[in-house]
Write a protein that holds these residues in place. Sequence first.
Motif, PDB file in Angstrom:
ATOM      1  N   ALA A 162       0.829  -1.206   0.000  1.00 18.38           N
ATOM      2  CA  ALA A 162       0.000   0.000   0.000  1.00 18.38           C
ATOM      3  C   ALA A 162       0.865   1.259   0.000  1.00 18.38           C
ATOM      4  O   ALA A 162       0.539   2.248  -0.667  1.00 18.38           O
ATOM      5  CB  ALA A 162      -0.923   0.001   1.211  1.00 18.38           C
ATOM      6  N   GLU A 163       1.973   1.228   0.713  1.00 17.17           N
ATOM      7  CA  GLU A 163       2.883   2.382   0.722  1.00 17.17           C
ATOM      8  C   GLU A 163       3.476   2.615  -0.663  1.00 17.17           C
ATOM      9  O   GLU A 163       3.588   3.760  -1.115  1.00 17.17           O
ATOM     10  CB  GLU A 163       4.001   2.161   1.738  1.00 17.17           C
ATOM     11  N   ILE A 164       3.866   1.531  -1.330  1.00 17.75           N
ATOM     12  CA  ILE A 164       4.414   1.648  -2.684  1.00 17.75           C
ATOM     13  C   ILE A 164       3.374   2.238  -3.633  1.00 17.75           C
ATOM     14  O   ILE A 164       3.659   3.160  -4.410  1.00 17.75           O
ATOM     15  CB  ILE A 164       4.870   0.270  -3.207  1.00 17.75           C
ATOM     16  N   ILE A 165       2.161   1.723  -3.582  1.00 16.66           N
ATOM     17  CA  ILE A 165       1.075   2.187  -4.455  1.00 16.66           C
ATOM     18  C   ILE A 165       0.739   3.641  -4.147  1.00 16.66           C
ATOM     19  O   ILE A 165       0.528   4.460  -5.056  1.00 16.66           O
ATOM     20  CB  ILE A 165      -0.165   1.294  -4.278  1.00 16.66           C
ATOM     21  N   SER A 166       0.700   3.978  -2.859  1.00 21.77           N
ATOM     22  CA  SER A 166       0.396   5.348  -2.436  1.00 21.77           C
ATOM     23  C   SER A 166       1.423   6.332  -2.978  1.00 21.77           C
ATOM     24  O   SER A 166       1.077   7.385  -3.528  1.00 21.77           O
ATOM     25  CB  SER A 166       0.346   5.421  -0.912  1.00 21.77           C
ATOM     26  N   ASN A 167       2.690   5.986  -2.841  1.00 24.90           N
ATOM     27  CA  ASN A 167       3.762   6.871  -3.313  1.00 24.90           C
ATOM     28  C   ASN A 167       3.811   6.967  -4.838  1.00 24.90           C
ATOM     29  O   ASN A 167       4.146   8.012  -5.395  1.00 24.90           O
ATOM     30  CB  ASN A 167       5.118   6.380  -2.794  1.00 24.90           C
ATOM     31  N   THR A 168       3.469   5.872  -5.507  1.00 20.26           N
ATOM     32  CA  THR A 168       3.546   5.842  -6.968  1.00 20.26           C
ATOM     33  C   THR A 168       2.385   6.581  -7.626  1.00 20.26           C
ATOM     34  O   THR A 168       2.575   7.317  -8.601  1.00 20.26           O
ATOM     35  CB  THR A 168       3.568   4.386  -7.474  1.00 20.26           C
ATOM     36  N   TYR A 169       1.189   6.407  -7.082  1.00 20.65           N
ATOM     37  CA  TYR A 169      -0.008   6.935  -7.740  1.00 20.65           C
ATOM     38  C   TYR A 169      -0.685   8.073  -6.981  1.00 20.65           C
ATOM     39  O   TYR A 169      -1.762   8.539  -7.385  1.00 20.65           O
ATOM     40  CB  TYR A 169      -1.014   5.796  -7.969  1.00 20.65           C
ATOM     41  N   GLY A 170      -0.072   8.513  -5.872  1.00 20.17           N
ATOM     42  CA  GLY A 170      -0.624   9.647  -5.137  1.00 20.17           C
ATOM     43  C   GLY A 170      -1.938   9.353  -4.439  1.00 20.17           C
ATOM     44  O   GLY A 170      -2.807  10.227  -4.325  1.00 20.17           O
ATOM     45  N   LYS A 171      -2.110   8.120  -3.982  1.00 22.33           N
ATOM     46  CA  LYS A 171      -3.326   7.730  -3.280  1.00 22.33           C
ATOM     47  C   LYS A 171      -3.095   7.728  -1.774  1.00 22.33           C
ATOM     48  O   LYS A 171      -1.948   7.668  -1.318  1.00 22.33           O
ATOM     49  CB  LYS A 171      -3.776   6.335  -3.730  1.00 22.33           C
ATOM     50  N   THR A 172      -4.169   7.776  -1.003  1.00 22.50           N
ATOM     51  CA  THR A 172      -4.041   7.612   0.435  1.00 22.50           C
ATOM     52  C   THR A 172      -3.736   6.146   0.724  1.00 22.50           C
ATOM     53  O   THR A 172      -3.969   5.273  -0.131  1.00 22.50           O
ATOM     54  CB  THR A 172      -5.336   8.011   1.165  1.00 22.50           C
ATOM     55  N   ILE A 173      -3.230   5.872   1.904  1.00 23.15           N
ATOM     56  CA  ILE A 173      -2.930   4.484   2.273  1.00 23.15           C
ATOM     57  C   ILE A 173      -4.192   3.638   2.229  1.00 23.15           C
ATOM     58  O   ILE A 173      -4.185   2.490   1.767  1.00 23.15           O
ATOM     59  CB  ILE A 173      -2.282   4.420   3.669  1.00 23.15           C
ATOM     60  N   SER A 174      -5.293   4.201   2.700  1.00 19.63           N
ATOM     61  CA  SER A 174      -6.562   3.470   2.694  1.00 19.63           C
ATOM     62  C   SER A 174      -6.987   3.134   1.272  1.00 19.63           C
ATOM     63  O   SER A 174      -7.400   2.003   0.971  1.00 19.63           O
ATOM     64  CB  SER A 174      -7.644   4.294   3.381  1.00 19.63           C
ATOM     65  N   GLU A 175      -6.890   4.113   0.366  1.00 20.63           N
ATOM     66  CA  GLU A 175      -7.239   3.873  -1.042  1.00 20.63           C
ATOM     67  C   GLU A 175      -6.307   2.843  -1.663  1.00 20.63           C
ATOM     68  O   GLU A 175      -6.744   1.983  -2.440  1.00 20.63           O
ATOM     69  CB  GLU A 175      -7.147   5.184  -1.820  1.00 20.63           C
TER      70      GLU A 175
END
Length: 232
Positions: A162-175
Amino acid sequence: MENVFLKYMRERVGKTDNPIAAQSEGPVITISREYGCPGKRIAKYLSEVLTEKLKRQDSNKEWRWLSKEIIDESARELKLSPQLIKDLSEYKNRTFFDNLALFFSDTYYPGDVKINNTIANFIYTAASEGNVVIVGRAAEAITKNFKKSFHVKLMAPLEWRAEIISNTYGKTISEAKKEAMEMDRRRAQFRHYFEKDVPDVEFYDACFNCREMTDDEIVELIVIIAETRGFI
């Protein structure tokens, strides 16, 4: 364990032998991954390392890696857009109006079986040519019978992904967590077409934890196994 794709093909044509099976040599390395793990990055790096090793042996052969090409070629074969094939093969949820638009479209709309088997045929053909790393698309099940094959799964805890996805795509951790779980579910649904209820342990030769291992470590271990098995 018998390859589900081959079993399907034999039953479809009513034969006990598949003419492609005799060519099922490889070598092929497949990489499956949980969403957020660097499957494409590992595949690209691995193919470069394997190619470099062949060059040192004065070989003009190269290793290639396939991911996006699987969808592009399948789309060309089915005469549909790559994005539509990607959405359909990943069982992306469509609204009622999306389905209605597809139904009344002038474009030929094949069913899931034809899409899945077109993808599988491309993967099987590419693997038959050898020296290829294939990312995703149930390649581990489609090429399981290959004499020279090695099947890897990349995994990691959900929080890390989730951290990787959040940092890559600008999403919140929950998203990011929701997206990771949804993508894992959709990918599992595609694999289920070929793997049915057979457990993962029957398909994968090795699993790597991407939180605990670097790209270098993962690639180095795969290369060692490839050398031991005579892939290079």
